[in-house]
Design a protein around this motif. Structure first.
Motif, PDB file in Angstrom:
ATOM      1  N   GLU A   7       0.848  -1.196   0.000  1.00 59.55           N
ATOM      2  CA  GLU A   7       0.000   0.000   0.000  1.00 59.55           C
ATOM      3  C   GLU A   7       0.885   1.248   0.000  1.00 59.55           C
ATOM      4  N   ILE A   8       1.941   1.232   0.845  1.00 60.81           N
ATOM      5  CA  ILE A   8       2.887   2.347   0.893  1.00 60.81           C
ATOM      6  C   ILE A   8       3.558   2.543  -0.461  1.00 60.81           C
ATOM      7  N   LEU A   9       4.046   1.448  -1.052  1.00 57.98           N
ATOM      8  CA  LEU A   9       4.738   1.535  -2.343  1.00 57.98           C
ATOM      9  C   LEU A   9       3.793   1.962  -3.465  1.00 57.98           C
ATOM     10  N   TYR A  10       2.594   1.409  -3.460  1.00 57.14           N
ATOM     11  CA  TYR A  10       1.626   1.728  -4.518  1.00 57.14           C
ATOM     12  C   TYR A  10       1.300   3.215  -4.518  1.00 57.14           C
ATOM     13  N   GLU A  11       1.122   3.771  -3.334  1.00 49.22           N
ATOM     14  CA  GLU A  11       0.724   5.177  -3.241  1.00 49.22           C
ATOM     15  C   GLU A  11       1.830   6.127  -3.679  1.00 49.22           C
ATOM     16  N   GLN A  12       3.083   5.755  -3.454  1.00 45.98           N
ATOM     17  CA  GLN A  12       4.173   6.684  -3.758  1.00 45.98           C
ATOM     18  C   GLN A  12       4.998   6.314  -4.983  1.00 45.98           C
ATOM     19  N   MET A  13       4.962   5.029  -5.385  1.00 47.01           N
ATOM     20  CA  MET A  13       5.837   4.590  -6.469  1.00 47.01           C
ATOM     21  C   MET A  13       5.109   3.911  -7.618  1.00 47.01           C
ATOM     22  N   GLY A  14       4.087   3.135  -7.316  1.00 48.42           N
ATOM     23  CA  GLY A  14       3.381   2.395  -8.361  1.00 48.42           C
ATOM     24  C   GLY A  14       4.313   1.462  -9.109  1.00 48.42           C
ATOM     25  N   SER A  15       4.215   1.442 -10.423  1.00 53.16           N
ATOM     26  CA  SER A  15       5.015   0.517 -11.235  1.00 53.16           C
ATOM     27  C   SER A  15       6.491   0.891 -11.311  1.00 53.16           C
TER      28      SER A  15
ATOM     29  N   SER B 118       4.444   7.596   9.475  1.00 59.40           N
ATOM     30  CA  SER B 118       5.363   8.717   9.258  1.00 59.40           C
ATOM     31  C   SER B 118       5.046   9.429   7.953  1.00 59.40           C
ATOM     32  N   HIS B 119       5.785  10.488   7.691  1.00 58.47           N
ATOM     33  CA  HIS B 119       5.577  11.250   6.456  1.00 58.47           C
ATOM     34  C   HIS B 119       6.841  11.231   5.594  1.00 58.47           C
ATOM     35  N   ILE B 120       7.561  10.116   5.650  1.00 55.06           N
ATOM     36  CA  ILE B 120       8.795   9.982   4.863  1.00 55.06           C
ATOM     37  C   ILE B 120       8.446   9.967   3.375  1.00 55.06           C
ATOM     38  N   ASP B 121       9.230  10.675   2.586  1.00 57.14           N
ATOM     39  CA  ASP B 121       9.062  10.676   1.134  1.00 57.14           C
ATOM     40  C   ASP B 121       9.751   9.423   0.594  1.00 57.14           C
ATOM     41  N   ILE B 122       8.979   8.382   0.379  1.00 57.24           N
ATOM     42  CA  ILE B 122       9.519   7.088  -0.059  1.00 57.24           C
ATOM     43  C   ILE B 122      10.220   7.205  -1.405  1.00 57.24           C
ATOM     44  N   ARG B 123       9.656   7.976  -2.316  1.00 58.30           N
ATOM     45  CA  ARG B 123      10.256   8.127  -3.648  1.00 58.30           C
ATOM     46  C   ARG B 123      11.666   8.699  -3.541  1.00 58.30           C
ATOM     47  N   GLU B 124      11.827   9.752  -2.745  1.00 60.47           N
ATOM     48  CA  GLU B 124      13.156  10.356  -2.606  1.00 60.47           C
ATOM     49  C   GLU B 124      14.114   9.406  -1.904  1.00 60.47           C
TER      50      GLU B 124
ATOM     51  N   GLY C 200      18.590  -2.588   3.260  1.00 62.66           N
ATOM     52  CA  GLY C 200      17.243  -2.064   3.104  1.00 62.66           C
ATOM     53  C   GLY C 200      16.568  -1.780   4.440  1.00 62.66           C
ATOM     54  N   ARG C 201      16.802  -2.639   5.416  1.00 62.81           N
ATOM     55  CA  ARG C 201      16.222  -2.416   6.758  1.00 62.81           C
ATOM     56  C   ARG C 201      16.741  -1.105   7.342  1.00 62.81           C
ATOM     57  N   GLN C 202      18.026  -0.840   7.151  1.00 63.68           N
ATOM     58  CA  GLN C 202      18.621   0.406   7.661  1.00 63.68           C
ATOM     59  C   GLN C 202      18.085   1.624   6.917  1.00 63.68           C
ATOM     60  N   MET C 203      17.956   1.509   5.615  1.00 59.82           N
ATOM     61  CA  MET C 203      17.520   2.656   4.796  1.00 59.82           C
ATOM     62  C   MET C 203      16.122   3.134   5.169  1.00 59.82           C
ATOM     63  N   PHE C 204      15.257   2.219   5.601  1.00 62.03           N
ATOM     64  CA  PHE C 204      13.861   2.608   5.868  1.00 62.03           C
ATOM     65  C   PHE C 204      13.538   2.650   7.359  1.00 62.03           C
ATOM     66  N   GLN C 205      14.574   2.721   8.189  1.00 60.18           N
ATOM     67  CA  GLN C 205      14.348   2.833   9.634  1.00 60.18           C
ATOM     68  C   GLN C 205      13.585   4.127   9.962  1.00 60.18           C
TER      69      GLN C 205
END
Length: 367
Positions: free
Chosen positions: A277-285, A324-330, A362-367
């Motif tokens: 859901e997080i990925l779909y909303e900010q990144m999609g395909s 949170s309000h992290i900008d996943i795309r960035e 990856g675990r560290q990057m998205f902490q």
């Protein structure tokens, strides 16, 4: 322990027997629900109508058919381990084969062959055109033909069943490792198979992985789901045990999950659904495509190394990220310029070396 001791120990784990059975007896077993060919497996069958016809031709001509391997369950029912295509073809031809919904499928219509061209259009029994049916003598010839059974008895170590299935089917009509895994999972834990199949149909997941038709047909979406379930919370020391066989490692971990009576379906489904859901909303395909800083675009197709970092990193931290309000795309853009990612995601890097480094990264990057 020496080699002979290892041999003796494993031989004690396997108890087998052999019978010679008529096709009529194989049909009766199916009619009486005393054999399980697993209708879920039908989607993995690769046999064409020509291959099915050649099997019926071989039976009519008296050509020996390879034995069927089965495993005896606690309730006495036989699980088919090898011979799914042969038995399903026979059951389809005689008009007995049922699908997953227990609906009887149409009877198989034969094609002409090199040695029996008059098989073309023939059916076991055609009520609309009796002249198009096999004769009573021909039907009896088939029903009296023998196909041997090798039975792995219930006293055997249950892991032997999946080992046998994997060794007999890998490289055969079932083409991919995940298709073999799916069949093993049905035999170990049918509930888990259907649960995973349902999860793999999640529209946000499918949009994010953006696979073409061929990988989906070969069950690669199910493999990606399995990777998520296996690696999301796996300890790093366990990841270092992958060795040279990631495929075998995934199979072993799947069997462990299938046998775990305390497996938390609700928690795993929640983590999977929230992650995508997080990925779909900010990144999609764009989720697992390569990012080009010079063009400021995501390009190309799905990359498994990106999946191992991004999906598993978010999956590990999903509870905090969803609040949170992290900008996943960035955040994902910075991954593609990270030396740690580029060092371990190249085409020459094996899974043995890649996974134990990229998943923790990856675990560290998205902490």
């Amino acid at each position: 322990m020496g080699l002979q001791e290892e041999i003796d120990k494993m031989r004690q784990e396997i108890r087998a027997d052999n019978y010679s059975m008529s096709i009529g007896e194989w049909i009766s077993l199916y009619e009486n629900a005393e054999i399980d060919i697993h209708p879920e497996f039908q989607r993995f069958f690769r046999w064409s109508n020509s291959q099915k016809t050649r099997l019926i031709e071989s039976i009519l001509l008296g050509i020996p058919i390879p034995p069927i391997f089965v495993s005896q369950r606690e309730d006495g029912v036989w699980d088919v381990v090898d011979g799914l295509q042969r038995l399903s073809t026979i059951y389809e031809f005689v008009g007995k084969l049922k699908n997953e919904n227990q609906e009887t499928l149409d009877s198989l219509t034969l094609e002409k062959t090199k040695y029996l061209p008059n098989l073309e259009g023939k059916k076991w029994e055609d009520t609309d055109d009796p002249g198009n049916s096999l004769t009573q003598a021909q039907r009896l010839l088939i029903k009296r033909a023998k196909i041997d059974a090798t039975i792995l008895l219930k006293e055997s170590d249950e892991i032997a069943k999946y080992e046998l299935f994997q060794r007999l089917n890998t490289g055969g009509s079932i083409a991919t490792p995940q298709e073999v895994r799916n069949c093993i999972l049905v035999m170990f834990n049918r509930e888990m198979f259907h649960w995973m199949k349902k999860l793999s149909q999640n529209e946000m997941f499918r949009e994010c992985i953006a696979l073409s038709d061929r990988p989906v047909e070969e069950q690669y979406d199910m493999e990606l789901l399995l990777r998520f379930l296996v690696f999301r919370t796996l300890e790093e020391r366990e990841m270092r045990k992958i060795g040279n066989d990631l495929s075998g490692f995934l199979t072993e971990k799947m069997v462990e999950m299938a046998k775990n009576k305390e497996f938390n379906y609700e928690e795993e489904e929640d983590s999977f659904s929230k992650t995508f859901e997080i990925l779909y909303e900010q990144m999609g395909s764009d989720s697992f495509r390569r990012y080009s800083p010079s063009k400021d675009k995501f390009l190309g197709g799905f990359l498994v190394s990106a999946y191992e970092v991004i999906a598993l990193g978010i999956g590990y931290n999903y509870q905090n990220l969803s609040q949170s309000h992290i900008d996943i795309r960035e955040k994902i853009k910075t991954i593609w310029t990270s030396s740690e990612y580029t060092s371990w995601s190249g085409s020459g890097t094996t899974a043995q070396r890649r996974v134990p480094r990229l998943v923790p990264f990856g675990r560290q990057m998205f902490q």
